[in-house]
Scaffold this motif. Structure first.
Motif, short mmCIF file in Angstrom:
data_model
loop_
_atom_site.label_atom_id
_atom_site.label_comp_id
_atom_site.label_asym_id
_atom_site.label_seq_id
_atom_site.Cartn_x
_atom_site.Cartn_y
_atom_site.Cartn_z
N THR A 9 0.77 -1.20 0.11
CA THR A 9 0.06 0.04 -0.20
C THR A 9 1.00 1.07 -0.08
OG1 THR A 9 -0.06 0.37 2.39
CG2 THR A 9 -1.83 -1.14 1.57
N ASN A 11 1.59 3.63 2.05
CA ASN A 11 2.22 4.06 3.30
C ASN A 11 3.37 2.67 3.52
OD1 ASN A 11 1.12 6.46 4.28
ND2 ASN A 11 -0.73 5.11 4.94
N LYS A 14 6.30 3.71 1.05
CA LYS A 14 7.23 4.93 1.24
C LYS A 14 8.74 4.29 1.97
CE LYS A 14 3.68 7.99 3.28
NZ LYS A 14 3.13 8.13 4.58
N ILE A 33 -3.01 -7.38 5.52
CA ILE A 33 -3.96 -6.61 6.19
C ILE A 33 -5.26 -6.92 5.55
CG2 ILE A 33 -2.25 -4.60 7.01
CD1 ILE A 33 -3.63 -2.89 4.53
N GLN A 38 -2.72 -7.84 10.59
CA GLN A 38 -2.46 -6.57 11.56
C GLN A 38 -2.78 -6.66 12.79
OE1 GLN A 38 -4.56 -6.69 9.26
NE2 GLN A 38 -5.96 -5.03 8.90
N ASN A 50 -2.24 -1.08 14.80
CA ASN A 50 -2.61 -2.22 13.89
C ASN A 50 -2.53 -1.55 12.35
OD1 ASN A 50 -5.76 -1.56 15.34
ND2 ASN A 50 -5.77 -2.02 12.97
N ILE A 52 0.09 -0.90 9.13
CA ILE A 52 1.60 -1.24 8.44
C ILE A 52 1.95 0.26 7.99
CG2 ILE A 52 1.36 -3.36 7.73
CD1 ILE A 52 1.48 -1.12 5.23
N PRO A 53 3.07 0.74 7.62
CA PRO A 53 4.45 -0.12 8.17
C PRO A 53 4.72 0.15 9.58
CG PRO A 53 4.91 2.17 6.89
CD PRO A 53 3.31 1.85 7.17
N GLU A 71 4.34 4.07 12.19
CA GLU A 71 4.02 5.29 11.54
C GLU A 71 5.21 5.66 10.75
OE1 GLU A 71 1.37 7.83 11.53
OE2 GLU A 71 0.51 6.30 12.50
N MET A 105 1.96 13.84 6.05
CA MET A 105 1.56 12.73 6.87
C MET A 105 0.01 13.13 7.68
SD MET A 105 3.47 10.13 7.23
CE MET A 105 2.59 9.47 8.83
N LEU A 222 -11.12 -4.15 6.94
CA LEU A 222 -10.62 -3.13 7.09
C LEU A 222 -11.48 -1.99 7.58
CD1 LEU A 222 -8.90 -3.67 3.86
CD2 LEU A 222 -7.56 -3.26 6.06
N GLN A 225 -13.93 -1.91 11.94
CA GLN A 225 -12.89 -1.76 13.22
C GLN A 225 -13.57 -0.93 14.12
OE1 GLN A 225 -8.94 -1.19 12.47
NE2 GLN A 225 -8.83 -2.63 10.74
N1 LIG Z 1 -0.44 7.15 9.72
C1 LIG Z 1 -0.06 5.71 9.42
C2 LIG Z 1 -1.09 5.06 8.58
C3 LIG Z 1 -0.62 3.75 8.13
C4 LIG Z 1 -1.89 3.12 7.37
O1 LIG Z 1 -2.99 3.70 7.34
N2 LIG Z 1 -1.65 1.93 7.03
C5 LIG Z 1 -2.83 0.96 6.19
C6 LIG Z 1 -2.49 0.58 4.94
S1 LIG Z 1 -1.98 1.99 4.00
C7 LIG Z 1 -2.93 -0.15 7.14
O2 LIG Z 1 -2.24 -0.89 7.65
N3 LIG Z 1 -4.52 -0.71 7.32
C8 LIG Z 1 -4.70 -1.83 8.08
C9 LIG Z 1 -6.05 -1.42 8.72
O3 LIG Z 1 -6.78 -0.86 8.46
O4 LIG Z 1 -6.46 -2.43 9.60
C10 LIG Z 1 1.43 5.71 8.72
O5 LIG Z 1 1.52 6.46 7.75
O6 LIG Z 1 2.16 4.68 9.09
#
Ligand SMILES: N[C@@H](CCC(=O)N[C@@H](CS)C(=O)NCC(=O)O)C(=O)O
Length: 234
Positions: A9, A11, A14, A33, A38, A50, A52-53, A71, A105, A222, A225
């Motif tokens: 994804t 994030n 990056k 995920i 997660q 919960n 990534i990353p 984060e 961010m 997803l 939650q």
């Molecule tokens: N602010 C966080 C956002 C991370 C994020 O939203 N990750 C999503 C994938 S891009 C995720 O892990 N989602 C799992 C879920 O929603 O349970 C960061 O930048 O690391």
């Protein structure tokens, strides 16, 4: 060695971009995920949100116990400080990069994320929500376009600010936007896409997963939650 807890994804990308650019030794631990990985207790121990990353640095600079970071912005900052790459040391240059990293961010990432949600994934197509987030994403593209006028990269040399923003511009079509409307973003985007390290990062993603993260089945995981962990996490 950096252990990267990753899914395919924006994030996640990056961090693979940074690791490929800096040629840091790393290994990927996939966290699917879409399947609820997660919520595994071992992952939550390093990423309590919960998401990534996350990373574990098994050889931190102070020689002490492994360091974990969650984060993506904090991870990019940690890795930049560890390697001395992609974040200038001087006070003024550094703050330029940091403010644009935090802009991504707090702005581009979350707003584009809501754009994806309401435009593509929400079971009901809510015109107000779609309009709100497409417009807000467009506003942020406009901010970035003005910033990039007469500049090669977002803040001085290629930096963690560029690495944070690029993966969120990749899905511009899905966001309802056209790069032709943002010529400075388009030029910057093409330059970053052509970087060998960026291509390697996206090739790693293809090795790990080629199916969409959000499907009818995974949407419940997803987007359903609440405050408590789901049963898979207990
Ligand atoms: N602010 C966080 C956002 C991370 C994020 O939203 N990750 C999503 C994938 S891009 C995720 O892990 N989602 C799992 C879920 O929603 O349970 C960061 O930048 O690391």
């Amino acid at each position: 060695m950096i252990e990267l807890f990753y899914w395919t994804t924006p994030n996640g990308h990056k961090v693979t971009i940074f690791l490929e650019e800096a040629e840091v030794e790393y290994r990927i631990t996939p966290v699917n995920i879409s399947e609820g990985a997660q919520f595994a207790p071992a992952f939550l121990a390093i990423s309590p949100n919960n998401r990534i990353p996350a990373i574990i640095d098994h050889a931190p600079a102070d020689g002490g116990a492994p360091v974990s970071v969650f984060e993506s912005g904090a991870i990019l900052l940690y890795l930049a400080e560890k390697t001395g790459r992609f974040l200038p040391a001087g006070l003024r240059d550094r703050v330029e990069v940091l403010q644009w990293l935090f802009w991504q961010m707090g702005g581009l990432g979350p707003m584009a994320g809501q754009n994806h949600h309401f435009k593509q994934y929400a079971p009901e197509k809510l015109p107000y929500a779609i309009d709100r987030y497409v417009k807000e994403t467009a506003r942020l593209y406009g901010v970035l376009d003005r910033r990039l006028a007469g500049r090669e990269f977002i803040a001085g040399d290629y930096s963690i600010a560029d690495m944070a923003s690029y993966p969120w511009i990749v899905p511009h079509r899905r966001q309802g936007l056209r790069l032709e409307d943002f010529p400075n973003v388009a030029r910057w985007f093409a330059a970053i896409r052509a970087r060998p390290a960026v291509q390697r990062a996206y090739a790693r993603a293809d090795e790990i997963n080629r199916v969409p993260t959000v499907t009818e089945r995974s949407a419940a995981i997803l987007f359903g939650q609440g405050p408590d962990l789901p049963p898979t996490g207990t």
